[in-house]
Design an enzyme around this catalytic site. Structure first.
Site: not given
Ligand code: YXS
Length: 259
Positions: A64, A108, A138
């Site tokens: 998400h 998500g 969730y």
């Molecule tokens: O700093 P900039 O502007 O370049 O942006 C970065 C990140 O902020 C952005 N980004 C996201 N923006 C919004 N929502 C996200 N989920 C998201 N994930 C990433 O993308 C740019 C590059 O990210 P970066 O530098 O972290 O990339 P990386 O290659 O070092 O790492 C990739 C990840 C996926 C490991 C890392 O981006 C990460 O941990 N992202 C968050 C993963 C996460 O926690 N997703 C759950 C979202 S909440 C959800 O899905 C549901 C509500 S629930 O939680 O209930 O399941």
């Protein structure tokens, strides 16, 4: 800028998540393009759809779009919200949707992958269920789809730790259909899609819907439903949830206080 791309080859289509700058985060805009693509493919009677990221992706989808998660008192995962709508679109699409997974699947996005009919993944694929990392309440259908795909002990481990699980573990548990090397997974999945497209589409559509109805056939007393909703309301209104969003925005580890 298009956030997804669609290629059609006869009755087979491939939809590619194409926003690597934001790690294919499931924003309202990206989900909107996805749902419109599925609606168009439904009109064109596609018989199999492959859903993937760009070949060689390190992140299939970061889940998400956290920047779009509303703070309480709104429910962040309401029934009519984009991510829920997308999951239902996949489940209700009349032809099989095959998830071709490379790299990390987060939050998500795991539900999106598990809403697909088949999952082919490369050996590097990982799956992380992350509401506890952000303090997110969730949603019930999300939990139900997880326990339908995985043993509840594994769902608990994934939710409580929020750590990625390797695809080998999910494959051994039957949640992933095939693990295929990256240089072969496209051809493997295309062959699978062609086989499906050559079979009776009406039978497949009817069986897909019948399997969904059977999977949903579970009674829940109104009091149980209301308790589930109240549990989610309490989480959604918590300081922890706001702290989870704040910490993500500030790119720092969250400090959850349990209230
Ligand atoms: O700093 P900039 O502007 O370049 O942006 C970065 C990140 O902020 C952005 N980004 C996201 N923006 C919004 N929502 C996200 N989920 C998201 N994930 C990433 O993308 C740019 C590059 O990210 P970066 O530098 O972290 O990339 P990386 O290659 O070092 O790492 C990739 C990840 C996926 C490991 C890392 O981006 C990460 O941990 N992202 C968050 C993963 C996460 O926690 N997703 C759950 C979202 S909440 C959800 O899905 C549901 C509500 S629930 O939680 O209930 O399941």
């Amino acid at each position: 800028m298009a956030l997804v791309s669609v290629e059609e080859d006869g009755a087979i289509a491939t939809i590619t998540l194409d926003h690597p700058e934001k790690r294919n985060a499931l924003s309202e805009a990206l989900i909107g393009e996805l749902t419109r693509a599925f609606d168009r493919l439904r009109e064109r009677a596609a018989r199999a759809v492959v859903l993937r990221a760009r070949p060689g992706a390190r992140v299939w989808s970061a889940g998400h779009d956290v920047d779009e998660l509303p703070t309480s008192p709104r429910d962040p995962l309401g029934w009519s919200y984009p991510l829920r709508t997308l999951v239902r679109r996949l489940q209700e699409f009349p032809a099989p949707v095959i998830a071709l997974v490379e790299g990390g699947v987060w939050g998500g996005a795991c539900e999106v992958v598990f809403a697909c009919d088949l999952i082919n993944a490369t050996p590097d694929a990982t799956f992380a269920i992350t509401p506890a990392r952000l303090g997110v309440p969730y949603n019930v259908t999300g939990l139900k789809s997880l326990v339908a795909a995985l043993p509840v002990a594994v769902v608990k481990e994934m939710i409580y730790t929020a750590r990625p699980l390797g695809v080998e573990r999910l494959y051994q548990l039957g949640a992933v259909n095939h693990i295929v090397p990256g240089d072969h997974i496209t051809a493997f999945t295309t062959d699978q899609a062609r086989t499906i497209a050559a079979n009776a589409s009406l039978t497949i559509a009817a069986m897909k819907e019948a399997l969904r109805i059977l999977a949903d056939a579970q009674s829940l007393a109104p009091t149980q439903f209301e308790r589930l909703q109240d549990l989610r309301r309490q989480v959604g209104e918590s300081r922890d949830y706001r702290e989870g969003l704040q910490a993500f925005a500030e790119k720092r580890p969250p400090v959850f206080r349990g209230d």
